[in-house]
Scaffold this motif. Sequence first.
Motif, PDB file in Angstrom:
ATOM      1  N   ASP A  27       0.840  -1.195   0.000  1.00 44.61           N
ATOM      2  CA  ASP A  27       0.000   0.000   0.000  1.00 44.61           C
ATOM      3  C   ASP A  27       0.878   1.248   0.000  1.00 44.61           C
ATOM      4  O   ASP A  27       2.015   1.223   0.493  1.00 44.61           O
ATOM      5  CB  ASP A  27      -0.937   0.019   1.211  1.00 44.61           C
ATOM      6  CG  ASP A  27      -2.132   0.935   0.987  1.00 44.61           C
ATOM      7  OD1 ASP A  27      -3.108   0.482   0.361  1.00 44.61           O
ATOM      8  OD2 ASP A  27      -2.083   2.101   1.410  1.00 44.61           O
ATOM      9  N   SER A  28       0.331   2.323  -0.521  1.00 43.59           N
ATOM     10  CA  SER A  28       1.102   3.557  -0.663  1.00 43.59           C
ATOM     11  C   SER A  28       1.033   4.462   0.560  1.00 43.59           C
ATOM     12  O   SER A  28       1.734   5.470   0.627  1.00 43.59           O
ATOM     13  CB  SER A  28       0.607   4.339  -1.893  1.00 43.59           C
ATOM     14  OG  SER A  28      -0.756   4.694  -1.730  1.00 43.59           O
ATOM     15  N   HIS A  40       5.570  -0.703   1.932  1.00 40.65           N
ATOM     16  CA  HIS A  40       5.144   0.656   1.624  1.00 40.65           C
ATOM     17  C   HIS A  40       5.618   1.072   0.246  1.00 40.65           C
ATOM     18  O   HIS A  40       6.805   1.008  -0.067  1.00 40.65           O
ATOM     19  CB  HIS A  40       5.691   1.637   2.676  1.00 40.65           C
ATOM     20  CG  HIS A  40       5.342   3.059   2.398  1.00 40.65           C
ATOM     21  ND1 HIS A  40       6.293   4.044   2.225  1.00 40.65           N
ATOM     22  CD2 HIS A  40       4.134   3.665   2.236  1.00 40.65           C
ATOM     23  CE1 HIS A  40       5.681   5.187   1.989  1.00 40.65           C
ATOM     24  NE2 HIS A  40       4.379   4.978   1.995  1.00 40.65           N
ATOM     25  N   GLY A  41       4.682   1.503  -0.590  1.00 39.39           N
ATOM     26  CA  GLY A  41       5.052   1.999  -1.903  1.00 39.39           C
ATOM     27  C   GLY A  41       3.866   1.988  -2.850  1.00 39.39           C
ATOM     28  O   GLY A  41       2.793   1.465  -2.533  1.00 39.39           O
ATOM     29  N   ARG A  42       4.076   2.585  -4.017  1.00 40.01           N
ATOM     30  CA  ARG A  42       3.060   2.543  -5.062  1.00 40.01           C
ATOM     31  C   ARG A  42       3.177   1.220  -5.802  1.00 40.01           C
ATOM     32  O   ARG A  42       4.211   0.552  -5.773  1.00 40.01           O
ATOM     33  CB  ARG A  42       3.245   3.717  -6.021  1.00 40.01           C
ATOM     34  CG  ARG A  42       3.086   5.070  -5.339  1.00 40.01           C
ATOM     35  CD  ARG A  42       3.297   6.208  -6.309  1.00 40.01           C
ATOM     36  NE  ARG A  42       2.251   6.242  -7.334  1.00 40.01           N
ATOM     37  CZ  ARG A  42       1.763   7.369  -7.867  1.00 40.01           C
ATOM     38  NH1 ARG A  42       2.224   8.535  -7.472  1.00 40.01           N
ATOM     39  NH2 ARG A  42       0.846   7.320  -8.782  1.00 40.01           N
ATOM     40  N   ASP A  77       6.216   0.700  -7.978  1.00 41.34           N
ATOM     41  CA  ASP A  77       7.550   0.838  -7.391  1.00 41.34           C
ATOM     42  C   ASP A  77       8.357  -0.456  -7.393  1.00 41.34           C
ATOM     43  O   ASP A  77       9.533  -0.462  -7.757  1.00 41.34           O
ATOM     44  CB  ASP A  77       7.454   1.354  -5.954  1.00 41.34           C
ATOM     45  CG  ASP A  77       6.988   2.794  -5.859  1.00 41.34           C
ATOM     46  OD1 ASP A  77       6.988   3.476  -6.899  1.00 41.34           O
ATOM     47  OD2 ASP A  77       6.632   3.231  -4.752  1.00 41.34           O
ATOM     48  N   ALA A 102       5.305   5.908 -12.468  1.00 45.22           N
ATOM     49  CA  ALA A 102       4.234   6.065 -11.480  1.00 45.22           C
ATOM     50  C   ALA A 102       3.217   7.105 -11.934  1.00 45.22           C
ATOM     51  O   ALA A 102       3.574   8.203 -12.352  1.00 45.22           O
ATOM     52  CB  ALA A 102       4.816   6.460 -10.127  1.00 45.22           C
TER      53      ALA A 102
END
Length: 247
Positions: A103-104, A131-133, A136, A238
């Motif tokens: 999840d971002s 954690h990230g888009r 990513d 992104a």
Amino acid sequence: MRIKYADMINDFKALGIELSDKQLAQFDKYYELLIKWNEVMNLTAITEFDSVCKLHFVDSISAYKYFDFSKDDYSLIDVGTGAGFPGIPLKIVFPKLKITLLDSLNKRLNFLNEVIDELGLNNEGSIVTLHGRAEDYSSIGNKDSLRETFDIAVSRAVANLSTLSEYCLPYVKVGGRFIAYKSEKAGEELSKAKGAIHLLGGKLIDSPEFVLPDSEYSRTICIIEKKEKTSKQYPRKAGVPSKKPLS
């Protein structure tokens, strides 16, 4: 506990699943934490007990009718997991799954980490948060890339199937599956996404439409097989997959 969850128990039975007392206690704690954290951050607009049971818990497991998550110790990534759906319910019901929740938003991951600890979900197959888009960790240039390392990618995120495929298929091994949960009939969306799925190395193998047990809520599960490696040019930078979906 069984009286409180009688309707959900019956819904799971309709999906071919018998819930243990331990699993019911885990769902109960999950609901408690969801409501507690939802008071200070936006996790879900659905908070009424019966609705959470039906539209989050049962819905998250509904794909089991069409894909057997218990068949192997699969590695699975839940892309855009939000409040943990479908990843956490899948982990409760199929504890041997090795799950990554992507999840971002860090605040949501703080919530999920507490859920994982409080429910004791790391006791069998592993479960971690990331954690990230979506773009990513599946790009070629990322030294921490998880590209084509998962047996299964799932997503209940609100996005069109072309965009979701670009987010998810790069994570899937050749021979694996991307399973997209759609909250309505998705025939037109599927037609528009066929070109994108092919470009990304996938092939739609099933798209059953059904109604959640004892309800009027229509759903579609899109099951896409990874037939060949995803081209290095995908995912794009992104933000691009959502602004300019592949066709």
